[in-house]
Scaffold this motif. Structure first.
Motif, PDB file in Angstrom:
ATOM      1  N   UNK A 138       0.793  -1.124  -0.076  1.00  0.00           N
ATOM      2  CA  UNK A 138      -0.031  -0.046   0.177  1.00  0.00           C
ATOM      3  C   UNK A 138       1.026   1.300  -0.013  1.00  0.00           C
ATOM      4  N   UNK A 139       0.047   2.519  -0.088  1.00  0.00           N
ATOM      5  CA  UNK A 139       0.947   3.822  -0.397  1.00  0.00           C
ATOM      6  C   UNK A 139       1.996   3.835   0.831  1.00  0.00           C
ATOM      7  N   UNK A 140       1.593   3.634   2.137  1.00  0.00           N
ATOM      8  CA  UNK A 140       2.481   4.155   3.119  1.00  0.00           C
ATOM      9  C   UNK A 140       3.349   3.088   3.338  1.00  0.00           C
ATOM     10  N   UNK A 141       3.315   1.902   2.750  1.00  0.00           N
ATOM     11  CA  UNK A 141       4.399   0.988   2.973  1.00  0.00           C
ATOM     12  C   UNK A 141       5.472   1.100   1.858  1.00  0.00           C
ATOM     13  N   UNK A 142       5.068   1.570   0.845  1.00  0.00           N
ATOM     14  CA  UNK A 142       5.770   2.157  -0.406  1.00  0.00           C
ATOM     15  C   UNK A 142       6.660   3.249   0.040  1.00  0.00           C
ATOM     16  N   UNK A 143       6.227   4.094   0.820  1.00  0.00           N
ATOM     17  CA  UNK A 143       6.955   5.270   1.411  1.00  0.00           C
ATOM     18  C   UNK A 143       8.055   4.701   2.366  1.00  0.00           C
ATOM     19  N   UNK A 144       7.456   4.019   3.530  1.00  0.00           N
ATOM     20  CA  UNK A 144       8.360   3.352   4.225  1.00  0.00           C
ATOM     21  C   UNK A 144       9.692   2.489   3.601  1.00  0.00           C
ATOM     22  N   UNK A 145       9.220   1.645   2.594  1.00  0.00           N
ATOM     23  CA  UNK A 145      10.258   1.040   1.766  1.00  0.00           C
ATOM     24  C   UNK A 145      11.327   1.879   1.040  1.00  0.00           C
TER      25      UNK A 145
END
Ligand SMILES: C[S@@+](CC[C@H](N)C(=O)[O-])C[C@H]1O[C@@H](n2cnc3c(N)ncnc32)[C@H](O)[C@@H]1O
Length: 241
Positions: A158-165
């Motif tokens: 999801x978008x949050x996990x893309x940012x964290x990654x």
């Protein structure tokens, strides 16, 4: 066991942080959710022999032993310091669990020794070549029909996990995981039925649970592998406990 390989990344990258590993993982990685789920999906039977690769402080193997006291459990890790913490936790729990010091990509066990192999938060510590070699070794030590159960970083979902990654992919060797390569690498090692069974958002990115089966009747390719890698069969470990 020969102790020639010393190239591993400790639990929190730096040895001096290892004593903080348990509280950090508990609060950031949803450990109380994903580890019981990993054990549950393995459908452990009485008499099964189980290996936990990169067992760290032994949280997962203690959980397994508590749920399945009749199973024989072995933990392997490359780091003496983390194994010392594991020994203390196992002694406090008053159970018997064998621990070995060794490298995941050069397993000190004979062929077909285990019914289940677990790998929780280990693979993102390994280079791409070490991941490949480790998965081949897991394939070798599993019984035909045996299973590999993995919990590790996966492709952000999801978008949050893309940012964290975007940050976490630079830590350790996590980039291959975050590109979504693990299922393909597991298949490459000879496994069938590779599937993602669950996915969690965590403080460090998407955590993916995977399951794979060593097909019955792949003896021929295993023999070929051993002919090419004669040092990778029928060795005995040196125990820590
Ligand atoms: C992030 S910790 C995971 C510990 C535990 N499995 C868990 O889920 O909490 C990774 C562990 O893998 C071990 N490790 C890293 N590279 C290794 C290797 N090549 N062979 C064996 N263990 C290794 C580290 O010492 C560390 O204990």
């Amino acid at each position: 066991m020969t102790d020639t390989h010393t190239d591993y990344i400790p639990a929190l990258r730096f040895g001096w942080l290892t004593s903080l590993y348990d509280p950090l993982i508990r609060w950031t990685m949803r450990e109380a959710v994903f580890k019981p789920r990993l054990v549950e999906q393995a459908h452990i039977q009485p008499g099964h022999r189980l290996l936990d690769l990169g067992c760290g402080t032994a949280t997962l193997i203690l959980l397994i032993k508590q749920d399945h006291p009749e199973a024989e459990v072995v933990g392997l890790d490359g780091d003496s310091k983390v194994l010392a913490l594991a020994i203390t936790k196992i002694a406090t729990a008053g159970v018997h669990i064998k621990l070995d010091k060794g490298m995941a990509f050069d397993l000190p066990y004979p062929d077909h020794s285990f019914d289940r192999v677990f790998s929780s938060l280990l693979l993102h510590h390994l280079t791409l070549e070490q991941k490949r070699q480790t998965l081949k070794e897991v394939f070798r030590v599993l019984q035909p029909g045996g299973e590999l159960h993995v919990a590790d970083f996966g492709k952000p979902h999801n978008a949050v996990m893309v940012t964290v990654s975007l940050i976490v992919r630079w830590l350790e060797e996590a980039a291959d995981n975050m590109k979504g390569l693990l299922p393909e690498l597991i298949r490459e090692a000879g496994f069938d039925g590779v599937e993602e069974t669950a996915r969690y958002s965590t403080a460090f990115g998407t955590l993916s649970l995977l399951k794979a089966v060593k097909p019955r009747g792949k003896m021929k390719s295993e023999e070929d592998y051993q002919r090419r890698n004669p040092s990778h069969s029928a060795r005995s470990p040196s125990s820590q406990t």
